[in-house]
Enzyme design. Structure first.
Site, PDB file in Angstrom:
ATOM      1  N   SER A  60       1.579  -7.747  -0.764  1.00  0.00           N
ATOM      2  CA  SER A  60       2.527  -8.395   0.049  1.00  0.00           C
ATOM      3  C   SER A  60       2.012  -9.886   0.079  1.00  0.00           C
ATOM      4  O   SER A  60       2.876 -10.973   0.139  1.00  0.00           O
ATOM      5  CB  SER A  60       2.552  -7.752   1.206  1.00  0.00           C
ATOM      6  OG  SER A  60       1.517  -7.845   2.140  1.00  0.00           O
TER       7      SER A  60
ATOM      8  N   THR B  46       0.812  -1.324  -0.041  1.00  0.00           N
ATOM      9  CA  THR B  46       0.002   0.034  -0.061  1.00  0.00           C
ATOM     10  C   THR B  46       0.795   1.166  -0.054  1.00  0.00           C
ATOM     11  O   THR B  46       0.559   2.226  -0.495  1.00  0.00           O
ATOM     12  CB  THR B  46      -1.057  -0.119   1.298  1.00  0.00           C
ATOM     13  OG1 THR B  46      -2.093  -1.237   1.064  1.00  0.00           O
ATOM     14  CG2 THR B  46      -1.870   1.260   1.373  1.00  0.00           C
TER      15      THR B  46
ATOM     16  N   THR C 165       1.603  -4.566   4.399  1.00  0.00           N
ATOM     17  CA  THR C 165       1.333  -4.886   5.613  1.00  0.00           C
ATOM     18  C   THR C 165       0.803  -6.070   5.746  1.00  0.00           C
ATOM     19  O   THR C 165       0.766  -6.747   6.894  1.00  0.00           O
ATOM     20  CB  THR C 165       0.462  -3.817   6.374  1.00  0.00           C
ATOM     21  OG1 THR C 165      -0.910  -3.937   5.919  1.00  0.00           O
ATOM     22  CG2 THR C 165       1.356  -2.387   6.317  1.00  0.00           C
ATOM     23  N   ASP C 166       0.145  -6.689   4.784  1.00  0.00           N
ATOM     24  CA  ASP C 166      -0.869  -8.110   5.109  1.00  0.00           C
ATOM     25  C   ASP C 166       0.189  -8.988   5.529  1.00  0.00           C
ATOM     26  O   ASP C 166      -0.300 -10.052   6.378  1.00  0.00           O
ATOM     27  CB  ASP C 166      -1.530  -8.429   3.921  1.00  0.00           C
ATOM     28  CG  ASP C 166      -2.722  -7.184   3.537  1.00  0.00           C
ATOM     29  OD1 ASP C 166      -3.022  -6.613   4.322  1.00  0.00           O
ATOM     30  OD2 ASP C 166      -3.274  -7.622   2.362  1.00  0.00           O
TER      31      ASP C 166
HETATM   32  N1  ASP Z   1      -3.041  -5.232   0.776  1.00  0.00           N
HETATM   33  C1  ASP Z   1      -1.670  -4.501   1.003  1.00  0.00           C
HETATM   34  C2  ASP Z   1      -0.487  -5.347   0.839  1.00  0.00           C
HETATM   35  O1  ASP Z   1      -0.223  -6.129   1.664  1.00  0.00           O
HETATM   36  C3  ASP Z   1      -1.750  -3.955   2.249  1.00  0.00           C
HETATM   37  C4  ASP Z   1      -1.007  -3.300   2.695  1.00  0.00           C
HETATM   38  O2  ASP Z   1       0.250  -3.012   2.063  1.00  0.00           O
HETATM   39  O3  ASP Z   1      -1.011  -2.333   3.867  1.00  0.00           O
HETATM   40  O4  ASP Z   1       0.212  -5.342  -0.134  1.00  0.00           O
END
Ligand code: ASP
Length: 327
Positions: free
Chosen positions: A51, A7, A83-84
């Site tokens: 991710s 993200t 973050t996932d």
């Molecule tokens: N869906 C995103 C990912 O993990 C969420 C994020 O980056 O916070 O790539």
């Protein structure tokens, strides 16, 4: 600073109908006011992925790149990613990170064009953490929302909130105040870093034990060629009568590790005596995961097998790892 996507790097795409990773490492660092005054930064765009689609090879490539940066004189390394899977990637990299210099991972909960985007603040905090002398010797650190977490304890506790990350049980490592990390304790006990993989990454299944479950999925996974199974068990390491029986038939075939599916806490080892509880499962040959979450237990088993531990020695290796990390 190496970017992997997520993200923090996403912008709107009409074709996709939502945000997708587009910004490279240089664009990310340029978007942070004051960053160039904190450190001299070399950037590399390593991957541009959501991710969930990062793989073991992507992470080993990032690890190589990070080690090369330290060898070339960097005092710390920052990686940005989604973050996932952050709690998983940080833990996996931590198992292999052998340098005292900090490897810091950050991301964002809000995309760059959103009001209140947190990416720039997180990146600045991550760089400040990577430059701070007290960050050395603590392994891989996760910096989000002005808080520093250890890879060992961090987890994503909320799907969308800015304050998404928590360190249940072990507690956070530090908080940043006026741009400086304040560490609350000395560094964590760390096991010896694992040798790099000597074989193909094994398939290790993670099966959650649920109400009315007899463990059939775990057996299907073993029949499909999974080399080990981690059970995210109920409570302190418990499954149903039928599931317990199934585990007894699986342990002669593959290592079975029991972790808790709860968000915090350890598996028990000598409390419950009924069929399907921790004492019974250990007697049936399963290994108890202790404080390590089910997600991280799966990665520890995967990394141990990949770096040459044979299935028969896995239980001892898991116990040693727990003793060395004191939990
Ligand atoms: N869906 C995103 C990912 O993990 C969420 C994020 O980056 O916070 O790539």
């Amino acid at each position: 600073m190496g970017s992997l996507g997520g993200t923090i790097s996403m912008t709107a795409s009409d074709a996709a109908g939502g945000v997708v990773p587009t910004l490279d490492a240089t664009q990310l660092t340029r978007s942070v006011p004051g960053l160039s005054e904190v450190a001299e930064i070399r950037t590399a765009s390593l991957r541009q992925l959501p991710s969930a689609s990062l793989g073991y090879d992507d992470l080993m490539a990032a690890l190589d790149w990070a080690e090369q940066q330290i060898a070339a004189g960097a005092s710390g390394v920052v990686l940005t990613q989604g973050t996932d899977t952050l709690e998983e990637t940080a833990f996996l990299l931590d198992l292999f990170w052998k340098l005292p210099a900090p490897l810091v991972i950050t991301g964002a909960m809000r995309a760059p064009q959103t009001a209140g985007a947190d990416g720039p603040a997180n990146l600045l905090a991550a760089v400040r953490t990577a430059c701070h002398p007290e960050s050395a010797g603590r392994g891989v650190l996760v910096v989000m929302n002005d808080t520093v977490h250890y890879a060992r304890w961090v987890s994503k506790g909320d799907a969308l909130a800015v304050q998404a990350f928590v360190s249940n049980d072990g507690g956070v490592a530090a908080r940043l105040v006026e741009g400086r990390p304040t560490y609350f304790h000395g560094g964590p006990a760390r096991a010896q870093p694992l040798p790099r993989p000597v074989r193909a990454w094994p398939k290790v299944a993670l099966v959650t034990a649920v109400l009315g479950d007899d463990g059939e999925l775990a057996e299907l996974a073993v029949n499909a060629g999974y080399e080990a199974v981690v059970i995210a068990a109920q409570g302190a390491g418990h499954v149903s009568f039928g599931f317990a029986q199934r585990i007894g038939t699986l342990t002669p075939r593959v290592p079975v590790v029991i972790a808790s599916r709860a968000a915090a806490g350890s598996t028990a080892s000598q409390t419950y005596g009924y069929v399907g509880a921790e004492i019974d499962l250990a007697r049936r040959g399963a290994h108890l995961g202790g404080w390590l979450s089910a997600l991280k237990s799966r990665l520890l088993v995967t990394a141990l097998l990949a770096s040459g531990t044979v299935a028969g020695a896995l239980g001892e290796a898991l116990e040693n790892w727990s003793k060395l990390t004191r939990r």
